[in-house]
Design an enzyme around this catalytic site. Structure first.
Site, PDB file in Angstrom:
ATOM      1  N   THR A  70      19.084 -39.848   1.497  1.00 49.96           N
ATOM      2  CA  THR A  70      19.174 -38.985   0.316  1.00 49.96           C
ATOM      3  C   THR A  70      20.457 -38.173   0.353  1.00 49.96           C
ATOM      4  O   THR A  70      21.139 -38.000  -0.666  1.00 49.96           O
ATOM      5  CB  THR A  70      17.953 -38.041   0.245  1.00 49.96           C
ATOM      6  OG1 THR A  70      16.775 -38.826   0.123  1.00 49.96           O
ATOM      7  CG2 THR A  70      18.062 -37.098  -0.944  1.00 49.96           C
ATOM      8  N   GLU A 123       0.822  -1.208   0.000  1.00 50.57           N
ATOM      9  CA  GLU A 123       0.000   0.000   0.000  1.00 50.57           C
ATOM     10  C   GLU A 123       0.858   1.262   0.000  1.00 50.57           C
ATOM     11  O   GLU A 123       0.581   2.222  -0.729  1.00 50.57           O
ATOM     12  CB  GLU A 123      -0.920   0.016   1.235  1.00 50.57           C
ATOM     13  CG  GLU A 123      -1.836  -1.197   1.351  1.00 50.57           C
ATOM     14  CD  GLU A 123      -1.264  -2.280   2.244  1.00 50.57           C
ATOM     15  OE1 GLU A 123      -2.007  -2.795   3.090  1.00 50.57           O
ATOM     16  OE2 GLU A 123      -0.051  -2.597   2.093  1.00 50.57           O
ATOM     17  N   TRP A 177      17.954 -39.538 -13.825  1.00 47.46           N
ATOM     18  CA  TRP A 177      16.794 -38.767 -13.403  1.00 47.46           C
ATOM     19  C   TRP A 177      15.529 -39.471 -13.866  1.00 47.46           C
ATOM     20  O   TRP A 177      15.452 -39.912 -15.019  1.00 47.46           O
ATOM     21  CB  TRP A 177      16.832 -37.362 -13.971  1.00 47.46           C
ATOM     22  CG  TRP A 177      18.008 -36.590 -13.499  1.00 47.46           C
ATOM     23  CD1 TRP A 177      19.161 -36.370 -14.173  1.00 47.46           C
ATOM     24  CD2 TRP A 177      18.148 -35.922 -12.238  1.00 47.46           C
ATOM     25  NE1 TRP A 177      20.022 -35.603 -13.433  1.00 47.46           N
ATOM     26  CE2 TRP A 177      19.421 -35.321 -12.229  1.00 47.46           C
ATOM     27  CE3 TRP A 177      17.316 -35.791 -11.127  1.00 47.46           C
ATOM     28  CZ2 TRP A 177      19.875 -34.582 -11.131  1.00 47.46           C
ATOM     29  CZ3 TRP A 177      17.784 -35.061 -10.054  1.00 47.46           C
ATOM     30  CH2 TRP A 177      19.047 -34.461 -10.068  1.00 47.46           C
ATOM     31  N   SER A 193      18.226 -43.208  -9.330  1.00 46.95           N
ATOM     32  CA  SER A 193      17.082 -42.285  -9.337  1.00 46.95           C
ATOM     33  C   SER A 193      17.287 -41.055 -10.208  1.00 46.95           C
ATOM     34  O   SER A 193      16.335 -40.283 -10.419  1.00 46.95           O
ATOM     35  CB  SER A 193      16.785 -41.823  -7.902  1.00 46.95           C
ATOM     36  OG  SER A 193      17.887 -41.114  -7.365  1.00 46.95           O
ATOM     37  N   GLY A 248      13.958 -38.693   1.311  1.00 43.59           N
ATOM     38  CA  GLY A 248      13.420 -39.737   0.442  1.00 43.59           C
ATOM     39  C   GLY A 248      12.142 -40.372   0.941  1.00 43.59           C
ATOM     40  O   GLY A 248      11.362 -39.753   1.658  1.00 43.59           O
TER      41      GLY A 248
END
Length: 361
Positions: free
Chosen positions: A198, A53, A172, A170, A297
């Site tokens: 992970t 504002e 990709w 994993s 994970g």
């Protein structure tokens, strides 16, 4: 969509420009009109700086503000914080009417801003695109009402629900376009959280690479600080990380931790890992993290689902079948349909070769 909703939609788009820069403040945009014409606009650009504002009012020709109408997605503040109250400036500017998307849940405001404007003779209309306004600031609402971060659980899976092959590969599963969008999301949240497995297997940088944007804080859950067992080169990704554990003995007189600005935080043990509830309280109160992205994970994701701690889920589904592997929620077993964790699908879209499904509680 009527004229007021159309303008409020523009206000929400303006507010979105502050993503990644205003937390723990809300995302706010503002448009000022007179005689059906936009005369000024602004948005909250950075935490600690002017509110939307104030930006819009100060950017306008002062002579045009008398009798103008102001649109803002969140109730104007009426208290002194890092900046002066917006209500005072609105009143001083002789604006005749204010359209508000939603009431501010902050107890310091919570309707008081609207009351102050009305008491000054300004007409106020509320609830313009209220649902959209609340969704935009869903993290802020939870921060204020629960004193916890808003938790987004993100997973990339195959068509048959696996996050990795049976051999652990994993990278990709999802396509490059999906990964680019995830980096955009990282730039918008305050921190990214992964589990020990992970961290050890992928050594994730958890930063923003495919787009321009600021890096989120890195948070890792590692009960016994096994990430510290690696060589200095292998654990270089831990720089500036926050690591939650239940056994901090490896952190004693550890020069690597000091040299790399790593925070080790010990929490109470729940199911052989740091308490997730304690973690969320600490990460908000002490680390000022208002929006947390959980990237994996499977065990960590399952714990967040089992304990009802995920506010939102983003599932990127790749058009491939693995046949066997690591299931996305391998650690959770509802056993009966009555115990299933249910979410509402609010969006689905094609991203490159993948499909994104967005769900909320």
């Amino acid at each position: 969509m009527n004229l007021h909703e159309k303008i409020m939609s523009d206000v929400l788009d303006l507010a979105k420009k502050g993503k990644g820069n205003v937390s723990p403040n809300p995302l706010v945009g503002c448009v000022i009109t007179k005689n059906g014409k936009v005369i000024s606009q602004g948005f909250h650009e950075k935490f600690g700086e002017a509110h939307a504002e104030r930006k819009a009012i100060l950017a306008a020709d002062k002579s045009e503000l008398d009798g103008a109408e102001l649109y803002v997605n969140l109730e104007p503040c009426c208290h002194h914080g890092k900046t002066p109250p917006c209500t005072d400036l609105i009143i001083e500017s002789k604006i005749k009417k204010v359209f508000v998307g939603m009431q501010d849940p902050n107890p310091l405001v919570a309707g008081k801003g609207i009351t102050q404007l009305i008491s000054a003779g300004i007409e106020v209309e509320t609830g313009i695109l209220e649902k959209e306004a609340k969704f935009l600031n869903r993290a802020f609402i939870k921060n204020i009402t629960k004193q916890e971060p808003y938790v987004i659980l993100k997973m990339g899976i195959s068509l048959d629900g696996f996050i990795a092959t049976s051999t652990g590969e994993s990278q990709w599963i999802t396509c490059q376009e999906s990964r680019k969008q995830v980096h955009k999301l990282r730039a918008e949240v305050d921190a990214v959280l992964v589990g020990k497995n992970t961290a050890v297997l992928d050594k994730p940088q958890l930063n923003v690479r495919h787009i321009d944007g600021r890096d989120p804080k890195k948070v890792i859950i590692d009960s016994h600080l096994k990430v510290l067992d690696k060589s200095e080169e292998e654990k270089s990704y831990l720089k500036d990380a926050i690591i939650y554990c239940i056994d901090d003995s490896k952190a004693l007189e550890n020069h690597f931790i000091d040299e790399n600005n790593i925070k080790i935080k010990k929490l109470n043990e729940v199911q052989n890992r740091p308490s997730l509830n304690e973690l969320l309280k600490d990460i908000y109160s002490n680390e000022k993290i208002g929006m947390l992205l959980v990237e994996g994970g499977a065990e960590l994701a399952s714990s967040f689902i089992e304990q009802d701690l995920a506010d939102e889920i983003l599932i990127y589904i790749a058009p491939m079948i693995l046949g066997n592997g690591k299931n996305v929620f391998a650690g959770f077993d509802a056993k009966q349909l009555a115990n299933a964790k249910k979410f509402e699908v609010i969006n689905h879209q094609k991203i490159g070769d993948d499909v994104l499904i967005q769900m909320v509680k």
